[in-house]
Design a protein around this motif. Structure first.
Motif, PDB file in Angstrom:
ATOM      1  N   ARG A 123       5.520   4.853   5.945  1.00  0.00           N
ATOM      2  CA  ARG A 123       5.256   3.777   6.894  1.00  0.00           C
ATOM      3  C   ARG A 123       3.897   3.185   6.535  1.00  0.00           C
ATOM      4  NH1 ARG A 123       7.384   4.445  12.890  1.00  0.00           N
ATOM      5  NH2 ARG A 123       7.299   2.177  12.578  1.00  0.00           N
ATOM      6  N   ALA A 124       3.877   1.897   6.326  1.00  0.00           N
ATOM      7  CA  ALA A 124       2.712   1.240   5.750  1.00  0.00           C
ATOM      8  C   ALA A 124       1.504   1.289   6.678  1.00  0.00           C
ATOM      9  CB  ALA A 124       3.049  -0.213   5.417  1.00  0.00           C
ATOM     10  N   ALA A 125       0.322   1.430   6.078  1.00  0.00           N
ATOM     11  CA  ALA A 125      -0.937   1.310   6.803  1.00  0.00           C
ATOM     12  C   ALA A 125      -1.351  -0.154   6.924  1.00  0.00           C
ATOM     13  CB  ALA A 125      -2.024   2.109   6.100  1.00  0.00           C
ATOM     14  N   GLY A 126      -0.704  -1.008   6.116  1.00  0.00           N
ATOM     15  CA  GLY A 126      -0.995  -2.434   6.161  1.00  0.00           C
ATOM     16  C   GLY A 126      -1.961  -2.901   5.092  1.00  0.00           C
ATOM     17  N   ASP A 127      -2.502  -1.970   4.311  1.00  0.00           N
ATOM     18  CA  ASP A 127      -3.450  -2.348   3.261  1.00  0.00           C
ATOM     19  C   ASP A 127      -2.964  -1.951   1.871  1.00  0.00           C
ATOM     20  OD1 ASP A 127      -3.640   0.379   3.530  1.00  0.00           O
ATOM     21  OD2 ASP A 127      -5.813   0.442   3.801  1.00  0.00           O
ATOM     22  N   GLU A 128      -1.680  -1.647   1.747  1.00  0.00           N
ATOM     23  CA  GLU A 128      -1.132  -1.253   0.448  1.00  0.00           C
ATOM     24  C   GLU A 128      -1.124  -2.441  -0.514  1.00  0.00           C
ATOM     25  OE1 GLU A 128       0.413   1.586   3.453  1.00  0.00           O
ATOM     26  OE2 GLU A 128       0.238  -0.601   3.356  1.00  0.00           O
ATOM     27  N   PRO A 129      -1.502  -2.244  -1.790  1.00  0.00           N
ATOM     28  CA  PRO A 129      -1.384  -3.325  -2.768  1.00  0.00           C
ATOM     29  C   PRO A 129       0.074  -3.773  -2.883  1.00  0.00           C
ATOM     30  CG  PRO A 129      -2.697  -1.511  -3.636  1.00  0.00           C
ATOM     31  CD  PRO A 129      -2.065  -1.014  -2.376  1.00  0.00           C
ATOM     32  N   SER A 130       0.273  -5.089  -2.953  1.00  0.00           N
ATOM     33  CA  SER A 130       1.630  -5.637  -2.976  1.00  0.00           C
ATOM     34  C   SER A 130       1.627  -6.938  -3.756  1.00  0.00           C
ATOM     35  CB  SER A 130       2.128  -5.873  -1.541  1.00  0.00           C
ATOM     36  OG  SER A 130       3.449  -6.358  -1.518  1.00  0.00           O
ATOM     37  N   GLU A 131       2.701  -7.196  -4.493  1.00  0.00           N
ATOM     38  CA  GLU A 131       2.807  -8.448  -5.227  1.00  0.00           C
ATOM     39  C   GLU A 131       2.782  -9.636  -4.273  1.00  0.00           C
ATOM     40  OE1 GLU A 131       6.357  -8.277  -7.560  1.00  0.00           O
ATOM     41  OE2 GLU A 131       5.556  -6.785  -8.947  1.00  0.00           O
ATOM     42  N   GLU A 132       2.216 -10.729  -4.737  1.00  0.00           N
ATOM     43  CA  GLU A 132       2.092 -11.922  -3.897  1.00  0.00           C
ATOM     44  C   GLU A 132       3.449 -12.379  -3.375  1.00  0.00           C
ATOM     45  OE1 GLU A 132       0.318 -16.487  -4.122  1.00  0.00           O
ATOM     46  OE2 GLU A 132       0.016 -15.089  -5.779  1.00  0.00           O
ATOM     47  N   GLU A 138       3.479  -5.036   6.835  1.00  0.00           N
ATOM     48  CA  GLU A 138       2.910  -4.929   8.170  1.00  0.00           C
ATOM     49  C   GLU A 138       2.666  -3.459   8.507  1.00  0.00           C
ATOM     50  OE1 GLU A 138       5.823  -6.824  10.538  1.00  0.00           O
ATOM     51  OE2 GLU A 138       5.489  -8.819   9.671  1.00  0.00           O
ATOM     52  N   ILE A 139       1.729  -3.213   9.399  1.00  0.00           N
ATOM     53  CA  ILE A 139       1.442  -1.844   9.828  1.00  0.00           C
ATOM     54  C   ILE A 139       2.700  -1.241  10.448  1.00  0.00           C
ATOM     55  CG2 ILE A 139       0.094  -0.415  11.416  1.00  0.00           C
ATOM     56  CD1 ILE A 139      -2.177  -2.457  11.107  1.00  0.00           C
ATOM     57  N   GLY A 140       3.075  -0.055   9.967  1.00  0.00           N
ATOM     58  CA  GLY A 140       4.260   0.627  10.478  1.00  0.00           C
ATOM     59  C   GLY A 140       5.550   0.287   9.764  1.00  0.00           C
ATOM     60  N   GLU A 141       5.517  -0.718   8.909  1.00  0.00           N
ATOM     61  CA  GLU A 141       6.718  -1.091   8.149  1.00  0.00           C
ATOM     62  C   GLU A 141       7.090   0.028   7.182  1.00  0.00           C
ATOM     63  OE1 GLU A 141       7.774  -4.380   4.713  1.00  0.00           O
ATOM     64  OE2 GLU A 141       6.364  -4.949   6.293  1.00  0.00           O
ATOM     65  N   VAL A 142       8.382   0.259   7.008  1.00  0.00           N
ATOM     66  CA  VAL A 142       8.848   1.270   6.072  1.00  0.00           C
ATOM     67  C   VAL A 142       8.904   0.649   4.677  1.00  0.00           C
ATOM     68  CG1 VAL A 142      10.709   2.854   5.461  1.00  0.00           C
ATOM     69  CG2 VAL A 142      10.158   2.447   7.876  1.00  0.00           C
ATOM     70  N   VAL A 143       8.215   1.267   3.715  1.00  0.00           N
ATOM     71  CA  VAL A 143       8.162   0.738   2.351  1.00  0.00           C
ATOM     72  C   VAL A 143       8.290   1.866   1.334  1.00  0.00           C
ATOM     73  CG1 VAL A 143       6.700  -1.229   2.995  1.00  0.00           C
ATOM     74  CG2 VAL A 143       5.617   0.879   2.192  1.00  0.00           C
ATOM     75  N   TRP A 144       8.883   1.532   0.207  1.00  0.00           N
ATOM     76  CA  TRP A 144       8.807   2.389  -0.970  1.00  0.00           C
ATOM     77  C   TRP A 144       7.573   1.980  -1.754  1.00  0.00           C
ATOM     78  CZ3 TRP A 144      11.452   6.661  -2.096  1.00  0.00           C
ATOM     79  CH2 TRP A 144      12.704   6.876  -1.474  1.00  0.00           C
ATOM     80  N   ARG A 145       6.867   2.965  -2.330  1.00  0.00           N
ATOM     81  CA  ARG A 145       5.685   2.660  -3.114  1.00  0.00           C
ATOM     82  C   ARG A 145       5.480   3.705  -4.202  1.00  0.00           C
ATOM     83  NH1 ARG A 145      -0.121   3.218  -0.885  1.00  0.00           N
ATOM     84  NH2 ARG A 145      -0.311   3.053  -3.165  1.00  0.00           N
ATOM     85  N   ASP A 146       4.599   3.372  -5.148  1.00  0.00           N
ATOM     86  CA  ASP A 146       4.121   4.335  -6.134  1.00  0.00           C
ATOM     87  C   ASP A 146       2.598   4.276  -6.119  1.00  0.00           C
ATOM     88  OD1 ASP A 146       3.501   1.992  -7.488  1.00  0.00           O
ATOM     89  OD2 ASP A 146       4.706   2.430  -9.251  1.00  0.00           O
ATOM     90  N   THR A 151       6.670  -1.016  -3.980  1.00  0.00           N
ATOM     91  CA  THR A 151       7.769  -1.354  -4.898  1.00  0.00           C
ATOM     92  C   THR A 151       8.948  -1.992  -4.170  1.00  0.00           C
ATOM     93  OG1 THR A 151       8.638   0.901  -4.712  1.00  0.00           O
ATOM     94  CG2 THR A 151       7.168   0.424  -6.580  1.00  0.00           C
ATOM     95  N   CYS A 152       9.082  -1.745  -2.868  1.00  0.00           N
ATOM     96  CA  CYS A 152      10.146  -2.379  -2.088  1.00  0.00           C
ATOM     97  C   CYS A 152       9.702  -2.464  -0.634  1.00  0.00           C
ATOM     98  CB  CYS A 152      11.452  -1.597  -2.201  1.00  0.00           C
ATOM     99  SG  CYS A 152      12.884  -2.492  -1.519  1.00  0.00           S
ATOM    100  N   ARG A 153       9.767  -3.654  -0.058  1.00  0.00           N
ATOM    101  CA  ARG A 153       9.360  -3.847   1.329  1.00  0.00           C
ATOM    102  C   ARG A 153      10.537  -3.665   2.284  1.00  0.00           C
ATOM    103  NH1 ARG A 153       6.067  -8.795   3.359  1.00  0.00           N
ATOM    104  NH2 ARG A 153       6.448  -7.542   5.236  1.00  0.00           N
ATOM    105  N   ARG A 154      10.176  -3.370   3.532  1.00  0.00           N
ATOM    106  CA  ARG A 154      11.138  -3.244   4.622  1.00  0.00           C
ATOM    107  C   ARG A 154      12.325  -2.373   4.226  1.00  0.00           C
ATOM    108  NH1 ARG A 154      10.309  -9.136   7.619  1.00  0.00           N
ATOM    109  NH2 ARG A 154       8.091  -8.743   7.975  1.00  0.00           N
ATOM    110  N   TRP A 155      11.966  -1.178   3.786  1.00  0.00           N
ATOM    111  CA  TRP A 155      12.903  -0.120   3.415  1.00  0.00           C
ATOM    112  C   TRP A 155      13.690  -0.486   2.163  1.00  0.00           C
ATOM    113  CZ3 TRP A 155      14.155   3.109   8.205  1.00  0.00           C
ATOM    114  CH2 TRP A 155      14.459   4.435   7.835  1.00  0.00           C
ATOM    115  N   ASN A 156      14.522  -1.500   2.243  1.00  0.00           N
ATOM    116  CA  ASN A 156      15.314  -1.881   1.065  1.00  0.00           C
ATOM    117  C   ASN A 156      15.576  -3.380   1.024  1.00  0.00           C
ATOM    118  OD1 ASN A 156      17.632  -2.150   2.940  1.00  0.00           O
ATOM    119  ND2 ASN A 156      17.601   0.087   2.909  1.00  0.00           N
TER     120      ASN A 156
END
Length: 213
Positions: A123-132, A138-146, A151-156
């Motif tokens: 669940r995102a903190a809201g400050d994760e690096p992300s492509e433009e 958003e804070i609390g959003e479920v995301v895949w990351r490395d 790497t993928c927003r809003r779960w899938n």
């Protein structure tokens, strides 16, 4: 790497029924869509679950649970079943899109060689690096990351460009995601279907799977 892929406890608390079948495929020989992959897409379109299927509604409910509007940013399987005929991308992507709509579950495909560190669902903190093009989570959003970033927003909902599977992809990661009422047996059946298609594309591919959750 497959043993390090993790689902954060905050995601499990949101949806205790969530599980992901992680699949790695090494030694792929991908290429442009061909008659075989077009056949998979056509067959899948005929057998696709409908948009009102309970397996898809479960994903809409999961999106609402972390504040997303599933009518605006649809779960990937929801978007696919509404997009017929299915688009031709390349052989590997065609394979997992066909499996997705037939079995009624989201599937993500990633180029392992473009990953830094293991995949994890948080669940995102809201400050994760992300492509433009993805925008900031958003804070609390479920995301895949490395280790590099999202790497993928809003779960899938939407994958980044950096890790997407291309015709040059040799080693890939697939994330087959499950919520009830899809059973674990149904999840494994989807994995078997995808593994079979990948083996048709690349007979020498080495496949490993792990159930997380």
């Amino acid at each position: 790497m497959i043993d390090d892929i993790a689902v954060d406890a905050a995601v499990t608390a949101l949806r205790p029924d969530f599980a992901v079948l992680v699949m790695t495929a090494h030694g792929l020989a991908n290429g442009p869509a061909d008659d075989r992959s077009r056949g998979w897409l056509a067959e899948a379109a005929e057998a696709a679950v409908p948009p009102d299927d309970a397996r898809i509604e479960a994903w809409r409910a999961a999106y609402r649970a972390f504040g997303a509007k599933p009518q605006r940013t649809r779960p990937s399987v929801d978007a696919l079943v509404r997009r017929m005929p299915l688009p031709e991308i390349n052989q590997v992507v065609d394979a997992y899109n066909a499996v997705s709509v037939r079995h009624g579950l989201p599937i993500g495909g990633e180029d392992l060689r473009r990953y830094t560190g293991p995949a994890r669902l948080v669940r995102a903190a809201g400050d994760e690096p992300s492509e433009e093009a993805l925008g900031e989570p958003e804070i609390g959003e479920v995301v895949w990351r490395d280790d590099t970033g999202v790497t993928c927003r809003r779960w899938n909902w939407r994958q980044c460009v950096r890790t997407r599977i291309t015709e040059e992809t040799v080693d890939a990661l697939f994330l087959l995601e499950r919520l009830e009422p899809l059973t674990i047996e149904g999840l494994r059946a989807a994995g078997d279907d995808l593994a079979g298609k990948l083996s048709e594309i690349s007979p020498d591919v080495r496949i490993e799977t792990r159930l997380v959750g």
